[in-house]
Design an enzyme around this catalytic site. Structure first.
Site, PDB file in Angstrom:
ATOM      1  N   ASP A   1     -10.039 -51.406  -6.866  1.00 17.37           N
ATOM      2  CA  ASP A   1     -10.526 -51.450  -8.113  1.00 17.37           C
ATOM      3  C   ASP A   1     -12.192 -51.334  -8.261  1.00 17.37           C
ATOM      4  O   ASP A   1     -12.741 -52.144  -7.501  1.00 17.37           O
ATOM      5  CB  ASP A   1      -9.962 -52.461  -9.036  1.00 17.37           C
TER       6      ASP A   1
ATOM      7  N   ASN B   1      -2.892 -44.622 -15.986  1.00 17.96           N
ATOM      8  CA  ASN B   1      -4.116 -44.070 -15.946  1.00 17.96           C
ATOM      9  C   ASN B   1      -4.494 -42.809 -16.584  1.00 17.96           C
ATOM     10  O   ASN B   1      -5.517 -42.429 -17.042  1.00 17.96           O
ATOM     11  CB  ASN B   1      -4.721 -43.665 -14.466  1.00 17.96           C
TER      12      ASN B   1
HETATM   13  C1  FPP Z   1     -10.480 -48.257 -10.356  1.00 16.75           C
HETATM   14  O1  FPP Z   1     -11.640 -48.198 -10.638  1.00 16.75           O
HETATM   15  C2  FPP Z   1     -10.159 -47.155  -9.655  1.00 16.75           C
HETATM   16  C3  FPP Z   1      -9.353 -46.126  -9.675  1.00 16.75           C
HETATM   17  C4  FPP Z   1      -8.607 -45.756 -11.312  1.00 16.75           C
HETATM   18  C5  FPP Z   1      -8.939 -45.081  -9.174  1.00 16.75           C
HETATM   19  C6  FPP Z   1      -9.029 -45.065  -7.631  1.00 16.75           C
HETATM   20  C7  FPP Z   1      -9.514 -43.815  -7.101  1.00 16.75           C
HETATM   21  C8  FPP Z   1     -10.360 -43.418  -6.109  1.00 16.75           C
HETATM   22  C9  FPP Z   1     -10.795 -44.547  -5.193  1.00 16.75           C
HETATM   23  C10 FPP Z   1     -10.784 -42.093  -5.789  1.00 16.75           C
HETATM   24  C11 FPP Z   1      -9.618 -41.100  -5.709  1.00 16.75           C
HETATM   25  C12 FPP Z   1      -8.747 -41.564  -4.540  1.00 16.75           C
HETATM   26  C13 FPP Z   1      -8.514 -40.361  -3.719  1.00 16.75           C
HETATM   27  C14 FPP Z   1      -7.468 -40.789  -2.509  1.00 16.75           C
HETATM   28  C15 FPP Z   1      -8.840 -38.900  -3.658  1.00 16.75           C
HETATM   29  P1  FPP Z   1     -12.073 -48.417 -12.141  1.00 16.75           P
HETATM   30  O2  FPP Z   1     -12.285 -47.148 -12.624  1.00 16.75           O
HETATM   31  O3  FPP Z   1     -11.050 -49.177 -12.930  1.00 16.75           O
HETATM   32  O4  FPP Z   1     -13.345 -49.411 -12.251  1.00 16.75           O
HETATM   33  P2  FPP Z   1     -13.716 -50.455 -13.110  1.00 16.75           P
HETATM   34  O5  FPP Z   1     -12.515 -51.094 -13.368  1.00 16.75           O
HETATM   35  O6  FPP Z   1     -14.733 -51.077 -12.700  1.00 16.75           O
HETATM   36  O7  FPP Z   1     -13.941 -49.621 -14.438  1.00 16.75           O
END
Ligand code: FPP
Length: 233
Positions: free
Chosen positions: A21, A69
């Site tokens: 996250d 998501n």
């Molecule tokens: C949370 O950050 C992360 C995600 C929703 C997705 C995680 C994905 C990756 C690390 C990249 C894709 C993975 C692979 C294996 C190719 P957020 O957007 O919720 O962050 P925030 O809470 O700060 O807005």
């Protein structure tokens, strides 16, 4: 897989799962688009996967895309799916070379057909690996449990054991440690069943800043915990 002893470096932990996250906040802090945060998030994934074999961790499970998501804006969902495509293309050969065995959990077969095809190929090519990288895609813990309970019911009795045998994770070692980055303290529908006796760790580091040293620090902290599984010493 039954309960094992792990290794010195993992302090006995065999299976670590991470809620990655903080990509958005990482980008926002720098005045960059969220997409860049996700890109840097993939780099953090790559660094960590490279550390799994030298650390002798049996299984690393990453929450890459939850069934919730889809509620994000379409362009962000597209960005995440494109990163997935790119990641498989660029890193598959390295997985094979480093004995990484890919597993996917969640309702991944309903993703775009080209991604499903790429994943099927990647699963096949990495099937002889020794260290497992399990990626949760279109994953939700509640629906995983509901699917498993339905299958258990079709076969007869519903018990914790018969449900567990039908979970997406049924061939992975028991979950030892669950880490969430970015300071949020919740499970967000991740590995609800498997977390029953896992140790939990919530760290402030934003995912793109997460490094193998952070994983090692979490494992060192894990080593200090006393796990009793409901019993007492
Ligand atoms: C949370 O950050 C992360 C995600 C929703 C997705 C995680 C994905 C990756 C690390 C990249 C894709 C993975 C692979 C294996 C190719 P957020 O957007 O919720 O962050 P925030 O809470 O700060 O807005």
């Amino acid at each position: 897989m039954g309960e094992g002893s792990g290794t010195d470096q993992t302090h006995g932990a065999r299976h670590v799962a991470i809620i990655m996250d903080g990509n958005g906040r990482w980008a926002k802090k720098r005045g960059l688009p969220r997409a860049i945060g996700h890109q840097r998030g993939v780099e953090a994934v790559r660094r960590l996967v490279r550390a799994v074999e030298p650390m002798k961790l049996d299984c690393l499970t990453l929450y890459a895309f939850s069934s919730e998501n889809w509620k994000r804006p379409e362009d962000e969902v597209d960005d995440l799916m494109n990163l997935m495509r790119k990641f498989i293309k660029s890193d598959l050969a390295e997985f094979v070379a480093n004995n990484v065995k890919l597993r996917i959990i969640g309702d991944w077969q309903s993703l775009a057909p080209d991604i499903v095809g790429m994943l099927e190929d990647a699963l096949e090519q990495t099937s002889h690996g020794t260290q497992t990288l399990a990626v949760a895609l279109n994953y939700g813990g509640q629906s995983e449990i509901a699917r498993a309970a339905t299958k258990a019911a079709e076969r007869g009795q519903i018990t914790p054991e018969t449900i567990e045998a039908q979970l997406d994770t049924n061939d992975l070692p028991p979950l030892d440690l669950l880490i969430r980055t970015s300071g949020e303290v919740r499970l967000s529908n991740f590995l609800l069943w498997q977390a029953a006796y896992a140790e939990m760790m919530f760290v402030d580091t934003l995912w793109p800043d997460f490094k193998p040293e952070h994983l090692q620090a979490a494992l060192d902290d894990f080593a200090q915990r006393e796990r009793r599984y409901g019993g007492r010493k």
